[in-house]
Design a protein around this motif. Structure first.
Motif, PDB file in Angstrom:
ATOM      1  N   TYR A   1      42.976  37.872  69.168  1.00 10.82           N
ATOM      2  CA  TYR A   1      43.122  37.054  67.967  1.00 10.82           C
ATOM      3  C   TYR A   1      42.781  37.888  66.751  1.00 10.82           C
ATOM      4  O   TYR A   1      41.875  38.718  66.777  1.00 10.82           O
ATOM      5  N   LEU A   2      43.515  37.643  65.679  1.00  7.80           N
ATOM      6  CA  LEU A   2      43.361  38.389  64.438  1.00  7.80           C
ATOM      7  C   LEU A   2      43.156  37.391  63.310  1.00  7.80           C
ATOM      8  O   LEU A   2      44.008  36.522  63.091  1.00  7.80           O
ATOM      9  N   ASP A   3      42.030  37.478  62.628  1.00  9.50           N
ATOM     10  CA  ASP A   3      41.723  36.596  61.505  1.00  9.50           C
ATOM     11  C   ASP A   3      41.295  37.434  60.312  1.00  9.50           C
ATOM     12  O   ASP A   3      40.793  38.544  60.461  1.00  9.50           O
ATOM     13  N   VAL A   4      41.450  36.869  59.134  1.00 14.25           N
ATOM     14  CA  VAL A   4      40.973  37.501  57.908  1.00 14.25           C
ATOM     15  C   VAL A   4      39.777  36.686  57.435  1.00 14.25           C
ATOM     16  O   VAL A   4      39.835  35.456  57.396  1.00 14.25           O
ATOM     17  N   VAL A   5      38.696  37.364  57.113  1.00 14.04           N
ATOM     18  CA  VAL A   5      37.494  36.667  56.670  1.00 14.04           C
ATOM     19  C   VAL A   5      36.894  37.352  55.451  1.00 14.04           C
ATOM     20  O   VAL A   5      37.011  38.558  55.276  1.00 14.04           O
ATOM     21  N   CYS A   6      36.292  36.526  54.614  1.00 16.69           N
ATOM     22  CA  CYS A   6      35.462  37.040  53.528  1.00 16.69           C
ATOM     23  C   CYS A   6      34.046  37.015  54.084  1.00 16.69           C
ATOM     24  O   CYS A   6      33.514  35.960  54.412  1.00 16.69           O
ATOM     25  N   TYR A   7      33.439  38.162  54.218  1.00 24.24           N
ATOM     26  CA  TYR A   7      32.166  38.329  54.904  1.00 24.24           C
ATOM     27  C   TYR A   7      31.042  37.811  54.010  1.00 24.24           C
ATOM     28  O   TYR A   7      30.554  38.520  53.132  1.00 24.24           O
ATOM     29  N   ARG A   8      30.625  36.567  54.223  1.00 27.43           N
ATOM     30  CA  ARG A   8      29.650  35.902  53.357  1.00 27.43           C
ATOM     31  C   ARG A   8      28.264  36.530  53.389  1.00 27.43           C
ATOM     32  O   ARG A   8      27.542  36.504  52.399  1.00 27.43           O
ATOM     33  N   SER A   9      27.873  37.054  54.529  1.00 28.40           N
ATOM     34  CA  SER A   9      26.497  37.520  54.668  1.00 28.40           C
ATOM     35  C   SER A   9      26.206  38.811  53.909  1.00 28.40           C
ATOM     36  O   SER A   9      25.049  39.168  53.729  1.00 28.40           O
ATOM     37  N   LYS A  10      27.233  39.509  53.478  1.00 27.85           N
ATOM     38  CA  LYS A  10      27.015  40.740  52.726  1.00 27.85           C
ATOM     39  C   LYS A  10      27.535  40.532  51.303  1.00 27.85           C
ATOM     40  O   LYS A  10      28.665  40.105  51.102  1.00 27.85           O
TER      41      LYS A  10
ATOM     42  N   HIS B   1      27.914  42.601  47.654  1.00 32.51           N
ATOM     43  CA  HIS B   1      27.819  43.872  46.932  1.00 32.51           C
ATOM     44  C   HIS B   1      27.025  43.696  45.641  1.00 32.51           C
ATOM     45  O   HIS B   1      26.769  42.571  45.207  1.00 32.51           O
ATOM     46  N   ALA B   2      26.678  44.786  45.020  1.00 33.46           N
ATOM     47  CA  ALA B   2      25.891  44.765  43.784  1.00 33.46           C
ATOM     48  C   ALA B   2      26.613  44.017  42.662  1.00 33.46           C
ATOM     49  O   ALA B   2      25.981  43.416  41.798  1.00 33.46           O
ATOM     50  N   ASP B   3      27.959  44.037  42.684  1.00 31.61           N
ATOM     51  CA  ASP B   3      28.714  43.355  41.638  1.00 31.61           C
ATOM     52  C   ASP B   3      28.937  41.868  41.943  1.00 31.61           C
ATOM     53  O   ASP B   3      29.647  41.181  41.218  1.00 31.61           O
ATOM     54  N   GLY B   4      28.329  41.373  43.018  1.00 30.38           N
ATOM     55  CA  GLY B   4      28.425  39.952  43.346  1.00 30.38           C
ATOM     56  C   GLY B   4      29.607  39.578  44.220  1.00 30.38           C
ATOM     57  O   GLY B   4      29.817  38.401  44.503  1.00 30.38           O
ATOM     58  N   THR B   5      30.384  40.550  44.665  1.00 29.60           N
ATOM     59  CA  THR B   5      31.536  40.268  45.516  1.00 29.60           C
ATOM     60  C   THR B   5      31.170  40.459  46.989  1.00 29.60           C
ATOM     61  O   THR B   5      30.185  41.106  47.305  1.00 29.60           O
ATOM     62  N   SER B   6      31.998  39.896  47.852  1.00 31.46           N
ATOM     63  CA  SER B   6      31.813  40.041  49.298  1.00 31.46           C
ATOM     64  C   SER B   6      33.025  40.745  49.884  1.00 31.46           C
ATOM     65  O   SER B   6      34.154  40.532  49.423  1.00 31.46           O
ATOM     66  N   PRO B   7      32.813  41.559  50.924  1.00 32.51           N
ATOM     67  CA  PRO B   7      33.939  42.301  51.502  1.00 32.51           C
ATOM     68  C   PRO B   7      34.899  41.390  52.267  1.00 32.51           C
ATOM     69  O   PRO B   7      34.498  40.397  52.873  1.00 32.51           O
ATOM     70  N   ILE B   8      36.165  41.758  52.224  1.00 35.41           N
ATOM     71  CA  ILE B   8      37.206  41.059  52.973  1.00 35.41           C
ATOM     72  C   ILE B   8      37.511  41.925  54.194  1.00 35.41           C
ATOM     73  O   ILE B   8      37.746  43.124  54.062  1.00 35.41           O
TER      74      ILE B   8
ATOM     75  N   ALA C   1      36.022  40.204  47.099  1.00 39.86           N
ATOM     76  CA  ALA C   1      36.330  39.083  46.215  1.00 39.86           C
ATOM     77  C   ALA C   1      35.070  38.266  45.998  1.00 39.86           C
ATOM     78  O   ALA C   1      34.155  38.276  46.837  1.00 39.86           O
ATOM     79  N   ASN C   2      35.007  37.588  44.874  1.00 43.60           N
ATOM     80  CA  ASN C   2      33.910  36.662  44.645  1.00 43.60           C
ATOM     81  C   ASN C   2      34.058  35.496  45.601  1.00 43.60           C
ATOM     82  O   ASN C   2      35.178  35.035  45.858  1.00 43.60           O
ATOM     83  N   GLN C   3      32.939  35.005  46.109  1.00 41.04           N
ATOM     84  CA  GLN C   3      33.012  33.888  47.041  1.00 41.04           C
ATOM     85  C   GLN C   3      33.588  32.640  46.383  1.00 41.04           C
ATOM     86  O   GLN C   3      34.216  31.823  47.035  1.00 41.04           O
TER      87      GLN C   3
END
Length: 124
Positions: free
Chosen positions: A4-13, A15-22, A41-43
């Protein structure tokens, strides 16, 4: 077993600029592997139910394009493994997609090899 392949915005991390990795999340046989897309992206600009950027995300089109391109590469490799009847792990899947083996004939390999030797000698 299916992969299975999903795209997620990783909430637990965050960045310093307030964004989370995709990231891409690959799941096979109960194991998960996260692959960074080198995007963030910003949450508040991410739809967590649909796992896509919201309309107010400034780089929405670019993010969607990268997600589709990378997802397509992984889906094609998964399909190729299934067609060939090869058993694979998530590590071999990632390795095959991220570091593809280039098929070449002997003449092409000889040209490539001599080019590599010339470059090595240039830096000595």
């Amino acid at each position: 077993m299916n992969t299975y392949l999903d795209v997620v915005c990783y909430r637990s991390k965050i960045h310093a600029d307030g964004t989370s990795p995709i990231m891409l999340r690959l799941t096979k046989d109960g194991k998960r592997k996260y692959i960074s897309l080198h995007l963030s992206a910003n949450q508040s600009q991410w739809d967590f139910k649909k796992n896509t950027p919201k309309r107010n995300c400034p780089d929405r089109d670019a993010i969607i394009s990268v997600i589709e391109r990378k997802s397509k590469q992984y889906r094609e490799q998964i399909t190729q493994f299934k067609v060939e009847g090869k058993d694979y792990t998530l590590e071999t899947l990632v390795q095959r997609v991220e570091n593809p083996v280039r098929q070449m004939n002997f003449g092409e390999y000889l040209d490539y090899f001599t080019q590599q030797l010339k470059e090595e000698n240039r830096y000595r």
